[in-house]
Write an enzyme that holds these catalytic residues in place. Structure first.
Site, PDB file in Angstrom:
ATOM      1  N   LYS A 169       3.991   2.504  -9.694  1.00 48.99           N
ATOM      2  CA  LYS A 169       5.347   2.161 -10.331  1.00 48.99           C
ATOM      3  C   LYS A 169       6.109   1.670  -8.871  1.00 48.99           C
ATOM      4  CE  LYS A 169       9.350   2.973 -10.129  1.00 48.99           C
ATOM      5  NZ  LYS A 169      10.464   2.263  -9.648  1.00 48.99           N
ATOM      6  N   SER A 220      12.621   5.472   0.991  1.00 46.07           N
ATOM      7  CA  SER A 220      13.576   6.245   1.747  1.00 46.07           C
ATOM      8  C   SER A 220      13.663   7.584   1.681  1.00 46.07           C
ATOM      9  CB  SER A 220      14.925   5.777   0.998  1.00 46.07           C
ATOM     10  OG  SER A 220      15.329   6.380  -0.166  1.00 46.07           O
ATOM     11  N   GLU A 241       5.769   8.643   2.846  1.00 45.95           N
ATOM     12  CA  GLU A 241       5.834   7.976   3.930  1.00 45.95           C
ATOM     13  C   GLU A 241       7.453   7.451   3.817  1.00 45.95           C
ATOM     14  OE1 GLU A 241       6.586   5.109   6.632  1.00 45.95           O
ATOM     15  OE2 GLU A 241       5.787   3.918   4.662  1.00 45.95           O
ATOM     16  N   CYS A 275       9.553  -0.383   7.731  1.00 41.90           N
ATOM     17  CA  CYS A 275       9.613   0.720   8.101  1.00 41.90           C
ATOM     18  C   CYS A 275       9.648   1.239   9.720  1.00 41.90           C
ATOM     19  CB  CYS A 275       9.110   2.008   7.524  1.00 41.90           C
ATOM     20  SG  CYS A 275       7.124   1.687   7.341  1.00 41.90           S
TER      21      CYS A 275
END
Length: 408
Positions: A169, A220, A241, A275
């Protein structure tokens, strides 16, 4: 004829608007796959998993290599969709091309893992130890909007090679790539039997967790915490992660110009929407003035990726909400005494939101710019006196994803 919930909308489905990052306009809608349809799809994938696992590493590797090769030989529809999703062309191409190396690398690692799963003696005479490699039946992958294809595949490929079925997803912010991706998967029936990508929002993600045996999540900290809690309630593993506030320490021995070039690239690449982008710069006071001078000069020369998506280096801010977060952090910093030396204002071009590389000085850890994830092309620079202070400042964070040190 039966409806495949991974690809076909339901007349009563909840539809989600999708914003184009280059125009700011809603130019398409996608279905938010509901819990019932997701359960139906999960059952189908589980049904195919036994045969997929029985094919062995060699069989699974052959299918994934063939699929990857064909997709990369004819990337047009997927590249176009991914470029529209992210508002950038060059990096979209890089995302796709990474698939080849990702498959090859994981195929090699899978072979080593099987070879190492051998019986060996224990410290007790007559008792041996044998590693048994048993795949999870169905792995769920929830991926973010900044690298939609790459970060969907990052966990999918090794899970498929391990013999798992996989249900992905991706973010509802960048979902256009799903349709051409699934079209490529359906060309390989063995793969289509165990791999599907669905569109949806947080509700779909929550429903996915209820259907799978393990979850891989990239995104997040706030959402990651919700995913971890949901997985804990079901006693299934969650591989997370999460975000970062990645520091770089520029030592007194560093060449100011080379250091400025490296920091700028690591902060502004992908418009800072990664990130591992550097978000805090600590530079020794002995070279701080020269470093800042060169950083400002270099940052001011970086062109926007506008109006031609194939030219320029700084693309649009993909997620409109992120522009608000960045603007809020900059306003907070200025209110507390920081100075913006270049960039600093979210600009509107063609309806899209853009931010030029932004160098900020006079920052402290009392500012959200130095303590919360920014996810944009912003470079706050803070001088330090000695190595001990630099390490203390770099470690003064709730994040711990990555860091860098520059020196000669």
């Amino acid at each position: 004829f039966t409806r495949d919930p991974s690809t076909m909308p339901n007349a009563s489905a909840r539809m989600l608007p999708v914003r184009n990052p280059r125009t700011g306009q809603t130019d398409c809608h996608v279905e938010a796959v509901g819990a019932a349809a997701l359960a139906e799809l999960a059952a189908r994938l589980r049904a195919g998993q036994a045969a997929w696992a029985a094919a062995g590493v060699a069989g699974r590797s052959a299918v994934l290599k063939a699929w990857s090769d064909r997709l990369l030989a004819h990337p047009g529809p997927l590249l176009e969709a991914l470029s529209t999703d992210t508002g950038r062309h060059l990096l979209a191409g890089n995302e796709l091309r990474a698939l080849g190396g990702m498959v090859a690398g994981n195929v090699a690692m899978a072979g080593h893992a099987v070879a190492e799963a051998a019986e060996r003696p224990s410290v007790t005479p007559g008792i041996g130890i044998r590693t048994q490699l048993v795949p999870y039946g169905l792995v769920g992958v929830i991926s973010p909007w900044n690298f939609p294809f790459l970060l969907s595949m990052l966990d999918t490929i090794p899970a498929l090679l391990a013999g798992c079925a996989v249900l992905v997803k991706p973010s509802e912010v960048t979902p256009r790539f799903v349709a051409p991706l699934m079209a490529s998967v359906r060309e390989f029936p063995e793969l289509a039997a165990v791999f599907a990508v669905v569109t949806g929002d947080g509700q779909t993600g929550a429903a996915l967790i209820e259907q799978v045996d393990a979850v891989c999540f990239t995104g997040s900290v706030a959402t990651g915490r919700k995913v971890a809690e949901a997985c804990a309630r079901r006693f299934i593993p969650a591989f997370l992660e999460l975000g970062g506030k990645d520091p770089v320490i520029v030592l007194a021995s560093a060449d100011p110009d080379r250091a400025a070039a490296a920091v700028l690239r690591a902060s502004v690449q992908a418009t800072g929407q990664a990130c591992q982008s550097l978000e805090r710069v600590y530079v020794h006071e002995r070279v701080a003035a020269a470093f800042i001078e060169r950083l400002v000069a270099r940052a001011g020369a970086v062109p926007l990726n506008y109006p031609d998506s194939r030219r320029g280096q700084v693309g649009p801010l993909i997620f409109a909400r992120q522009a608000e977060i960045i603007a809020g952090q900059l306003a907070d910093a200025v209110a507390k005494g920081a100075r913006i030396l270049t960039g600093g204002a979210v600009e509107t071009h063609g309806g899209g939101l853009w931010l030029r590389p932004t160098v900020v000085t006079g920052v402290t850890h009392a500012m959200t710019l130095m303590t919360e994830e920014t996810f944009g092309p912003v470079l706050p620079v803070m001088p330090f006196r000695d190595t001990a202070e630099a390490v203390r400042l770099a470690n003064d964070s709730v994040y711990g994803l990555s860091a860098a040190v520059l020196g000669d």
